[in-house]
Design a protein around this motif. Structure first.
Motif, PDB file in Angstrom:
ATOM      1  N   LEU A 132      -7.623  -7.455  12.473  1.00 27.71           N
ATOM      2  CA  LEU A 132      -8.322  -8.680  12.084  1.00 27.71           C
ATOM      3  C   LEU A 132      -8.053  -9.066  10.631  1.00 27.71           C
ATOM      4  N   ASP A 133      -7.829  -8.085   9.793  1.00 26.39           N
ATOM      5  CA  ASP A 133      -7.538  -8.324   8.386  1.00 26.39           C
ATOM      6  C   ASP A 133      -6.385  -7.427   7.960  1.00 26.39           C
ATOM      7  N   ILE A 134      -5.572  -7.924   7.030  1.00 28.57           N
ATOM      8  CA  ILE A 134      -4.501  -7.122   6.437  1.00 28.57           C
ATOM      9  C   ILE A 134      -4.656  -7.202   4.928  1.00 28.57           C
ATOM     10  N   ARG A 135      -4.656  -6.054   4.276  1.00 32.21           N
ATOM     11  CA  ARG A 135      -4.764  -6.012   2.821  1.00 32.21           C
ATOM     12  C   ARG A 135      -3.579  -5.252   2.246  1.00 32.21           C
ATOM     13  N   VAL A 136      -2.926  -5.863   1.285  1.00 34.69           N
ATOM     14  CA  VAL A 136      -1.721  -5.298   0.675  1.00 34.69           C
ATOM     15  C   VAL A 136      -1.961  -5.180  -0.823  1.00 34.69           C
ATOM     16  N   ALA A 137      -1.706  -3.995  -1.388  1.00 37.31           N
ATOM     17  CA  ALA A 137      -1.955  -3.793  -2.816  1.00 37.31           C
ATOM     18  C   ALA A 137      -1.026  -2.734  -3.379  1.00 37.31           C
ATOM     19  N   ASP A 138      -0.813  -2.793  -4.689  1.00 34.44           N
ATOM     20  CA  ASP A 138      -0.121  -1.742  -5.420  1.00 34.44           C
ATOM     21  C   ASP A 138      -1.094  -0.608  -5.693  1.00 34.44           C
ATOM     22  N   GLY A 139      -0.569   0.603  -5.786  1.00 30.67           N
ATOM     23  CA  GLY A 139      -1.444   1.717  -6.091  1.00 30.67           C
ATOM     24  C   GLY A 139      -0.693   2.873  -6.704  1.00 30.67           C
ATOM     25  N   HIS A 185     -13.808   0.890  10.476  1.00 36.16           N
ATOM     26  CA  HIS A 185     -12.741   0.212   9.726  1.00 36.16           C
ATOM     27  C   HIS A 185     -12.756  -1.308   9.903  1.00 36.16           C
ATOM     28  N   ALA A 186     -13.503  -1.798  10.892  1.00 43.59           N
ATOM     29  CA  ALA A 186     -13.653  -3.245  11.132  1.00 43.59           C
ATOM     30  C   ALA A 186     -12.325  -3.957  11.368  1.00 43.59           C
ATOM     31  N   GLY A 187     -11.358  -3.241  11.920  1.00 41.76           N
ATOM     32  CA  GLY A 187     -10.085  -3.877  12.249  1.00 41.76           C
ATOM     33  C   GLY A 187      -9.233  -4.210  11.048  1.00 41.76           C
ATOM     34  N   VAL A 188      -9.449  -3.517   9.930  1.00 41.77           N
ATOM     35  CA  VAL A 188      -8.691  -3.790   8.702  1.00 41.77           C
ATOM     36  C   VAL A 188      -7.494  -2.848   8.609  1.00 41.77           C
ATOM     37  N   ALA A 189      -6.309  -3.427   8.437  1.00 42.53           N
ATOM     38  CA  ALA A 189      -5.100  -2.646   8.181  1.00 42.53           C
ATOM     39  C   ALA A 189      -4.769  -2.759   6.699  1.00 42.53           C
ATOM     40  N   VAL A 190      -4.437  -1.634   6.084  1.00 37.80           N
ATOM     41  CA  VAL A 190      -4.154  -1.605   4.650  1.00 37.80           C
ATOM     42  C   VAL A 190      -2.762  -1.051   4.418  1.00 37.80           C
ATOM     43  N   GLU A 191      -2.003  -1.710   3.546  1.00 39.48           N
ATOM     44  CA  GLU A 191      -0.720  -1.170   3.104  1.00 39.48           C
ATOM     45  C   GLU A 191      -0.787  -1.022   1.598  1.00 39.48           C
ATOM     46  N   LEU A 192      -0.767   0.215   1.152  1.00 38.74           N
ATOM     47  CA  LEU A 192      -0.858   0.533  -0.261  1.00 38.74           C
ATOM     48  C   LEU A 192       0.526   0.968  -0.728  1.00 38.74           C
ATOM     49  N   PHE A 193       1.064   0.266  -1.720  1.00 37.08           N
ATOM     50  CA  PHE A 193       2.402   0.579  -2.196  1.00 37.08           C
ATOM     51  C   PHE A 193       2.316   1.587  -3.331  1.00 37.08           C
ATOM     52  N   LEU A 194       2.754   2.811  -3.038  1.00 39.85           N
ATOM     53  CA  LEU A 194       2.770   3.902  -4.000  1.00 39.85           C
ATOM     54  C   LEU A 194       4.194   4.098  -4.516  1.00 39.85           C
ATOM     55  N   PRO A 195       4.369   4.806  -5.622  1.00 35.59           N
ATOM     56  CA  PRO A 195       5.716   4.984  -6.177  1.00 35.59           C
ATOM     57  C   PRO A 195       6.725   5.593  -5.203  1.00 35.59           C
ATOM     58  N   SER A 196       6.266   6.457  -4.301  1.00 34.24           N
ATOM     59  CA  SER A 196       7.187   7.099  -3.352  1.00 34.24           C
ATOM     60  C   SER A 196       7.477   6.232  -2.143  1.00 34.24           C
ATOM     61  N   PHE A 256       9.200  -2.178  -3.842  1.00 34.07           N
ATOM     62  CA  PHE A 256       7.867  -1.597  -3.962  1.00 34.07           C
ATOM     63  C   PHE A 256       7.856  -0.079  -4.107  1.00 34.07           C
ATOM     64  N   SER A 257       8.961   0.596  -3.820  1.00 37.61           N
ATOM     65  CA  SER A 257       8.976   2.065  -3.890  1.00 37.61           C
ATOM     66  C   SER A 257       9.446   2.542  -5.266  1.00 37.61           C
ATOM     67  N   ASN A 258       8.743   2.104  -6.294  1.00 33.75           N
ATOM     68  CA  ASN A 258       9.040   2.562  -7.653  1.00 33.75           C
ATOM     69  C   ASN A 258       7.813   2.306  -8.519  1.00 33.75           C
ATOM     70  N   ASP A 259       7.838   2.868  -9.718  1.00 27.11           N
ATOM     71  CA  ASP A 259       6.692   2.724 -10.618  1.00 27.11           C
ATOM     72  C   ASP A 259       7.119   2.156 -11.975  1.00 27.11           C
ATOM     73  N   LEU A 260       8.167   1.355 -11.974  1.00 26.34           N
ATOM     74  CA  LEU A 260       8.625   0.726 -13.212  1.00 26.34           C
ATOM     75  C   LEU A 260       7.628  -0.348 -13.624  1.00 26.34           C
ATOM     76  N   ALA A 261       7.132  -0.273 -14.832  1.00 22.35           N
ATOM     77  CA  ALA A 261       6.063  -1.176 -15.282  1.00 22.35           C
ATOM     78  C   ALA A 261       6.414  -2.651 -15.135  1.00 22.35           C
TER      79      ALA A 261
END
Length: 429
Positions: free
Chosen positions: A99-106, A223-234, A381-386
């Motif tokens: 029902l919801d998709i949340r995308v964020a850096d982490g 979880h209320a149907g929420v899918a999350v994609e968190l972009f980590l350095p790896s 997205f698979s990096n941690d360059l500022a």
């Protein structure tokens, strides 16, 4: 001596001729009984087209928890295909709506960026973006559905020894000597497809230095149907809602580090998961085994040859960053089924060159685009360059403030953009 050798040769020739003459015939022979191969076979059999599936593994083994711990994201358009072929009633009860998709850096230690992208299904209609279904549940449905179709025969476990293709027809020979005649052979035999290789079809093929660690967890809150994609350095850390208070995790980790995480005892491993997952759903409990899969990209230089068509991972493999791998395969299936049915209604063979050319042309742009986009996204997205991290955050924030562009992205996530096959549009074949 010569006469004896000649007699042996003639006897062998007669046996070969008799086996060819007595070989069972199918209009379509699908090599590979995974999700893609079985879905196509079920679609064709549902239309009364004589179809065979040849699978090297024992189907009962493929339906166990230990065989495959992954879930599949079934986009809205793909769900339309499953409904159109009559499979949906068998998976509906085990399908969790997104029902919801949340995308964020982490970052594992810095936490989640305040800038994120939020998709709400209400912004594009009442239908969910899609559904999360366990792979083994899809297999259960496919094999149960196949058992109810008289036009479909599943031959398993069985190994393809040889195939022959000519202008006059095709045949598939198994290692036990059985031979099947067919009009069209469909390769659904995976990334390392022997059929693709035997046809001399080249490919772009490489491995990412990443491994997907897959597991499922139970949690305290819904979880209320929420899918999350968190972009980590790896790499991306995806949290995919399952039925009940469960979430499937697809944790992309550097290939060199993944074995260390997989070797951890359960408590230590779960602590690492919780550190990345966060506390938004409360304490976590690991359910079921852990799995790991090397990640890579593969794209065949073409999808067809004489009396041969490739679908799914025999034609393309993409990074799971957007959860679109099987959805591409579903669109392959819907397109190939449509061109086959249209051709047979006109009195043409399923393997007519014009039919295969139409399939090739139809699927090339969609697949090429997703192959490129997922590769770029993974590298971005698979990096941690500022500087790159700041640009990513700014980009996500900007998209969130532009509703028309955001709706386009949401429609892409639903798999309803482009020249769509009838089944994807919710229409009958």
């Amino acid at each position: 001596m010569l006469d004896n050798e000649s007699s042996k040769y003639e006897a062998a020739s007669i046996r070969h001729w008799m086996s060819f003459e007595m070989a069972k015939r199918y209009e379509i022979t699908v090599v590979g009984g995974g999700l893609a191969g079985m879905t196509l076979a079920c679609a064709l059999a549902d239309l009364g087209i004589a179809t065979a599936v040849i699978e090297r593994s024992e189907p009962l083994d493929m339906r166990t928890v230990e065989f495959d711990g992954r879930t599949t994201s079934i986009a809205h358009g793909s769900a339309q295909v499953l409904k159109g072929i009559g499979l949906w009633p068998l998976v509906k009860s085990v399908a969790e709506p997104i029902l919801d998709i949340r995308v964020a850096d982490g970052h594992p230690t810095r936490g989640v960026s305040p800038f994120f992208l939020h998709y709400d299904h209400n912004e594009v209609g009442r239908d969910p973006f899609g559904y999360i279904i366990e792979n083994r549940k899809i297999r259960d449905a496919l094999y149960d559905f196949a058992a109810s179709k008289s036009e479909l025969e599943v031959i398993a476990p069985a190994t393809v020894e040889n195939t022959k293709r000519s202008a006059n027809g095709a045949s598939v020979e198994l290692s036990d000597g059985r031979v099947f005649q067919t009009s069209l052979i469909v390769g659904a035999d995976g990334r390392n497809s022997p059929l693709r290789k035997s046809a001399g079809i080249g490919d772009l093929n490489f491995r990412y230095q990443q491994t997907a660690i897959v597991c499922s967890v139970e949690h305290e809150r819904q979880h209320a149907g929420v899918a999350v994609e968190l972009f980590l350095p790896s790499g991306p850390f995806a949290m995919l809602p399952m039925t009940g208070r469960r979430t499937n995790i697809v944790w992309t980790e550097k290939a060199a580090l993944a074995p260390e995480f997989l070797a951890m005892d359960e408590d230590t491993f779960l602590a690492e998961v919780q550190r990345r997952f966060g506390d938004w759903l409360g304490p976590l409990t690991l359910v079921g085994p852990r799995f790991s899969y090397p990640l890579g990209l593969m794209h065949a230089s073409r999808y067809t040859d004489l009396r041969l068509a490739l679908i799914g991972e025999a034609a393309h493999v993409i990074h799971p960053i957007a959860g679109q791998g099987f959805n591409l395969g579903i669109r392959d299936i819907a397109a190939l089924a449509e061109v086959i049915v249209d051709a047979m209604r006109l009195g043409l063979e399923p393997a007519d060159p014009s039919v295969l050319d139409r399939y090739e042309t139809w699927r090339r742009l969609d697949n090429t685009t997703l192959v490129a986009v997922t590769d770029i996204l993974n590298r971005l997205f698979s990096n941690d360059l500022a500087p790159v991290r700041m640009a990513r955050d700014a980009g996500m924030a900007a998209v969130g403030k532009m509703p028309p562009l955001k709706r386009i992205f949401m429609r892409h996530a639903m798999g309803i953009v482009g020249e769509l096959p009838r089944l994807v549009r919710g229409e009958a074949l």
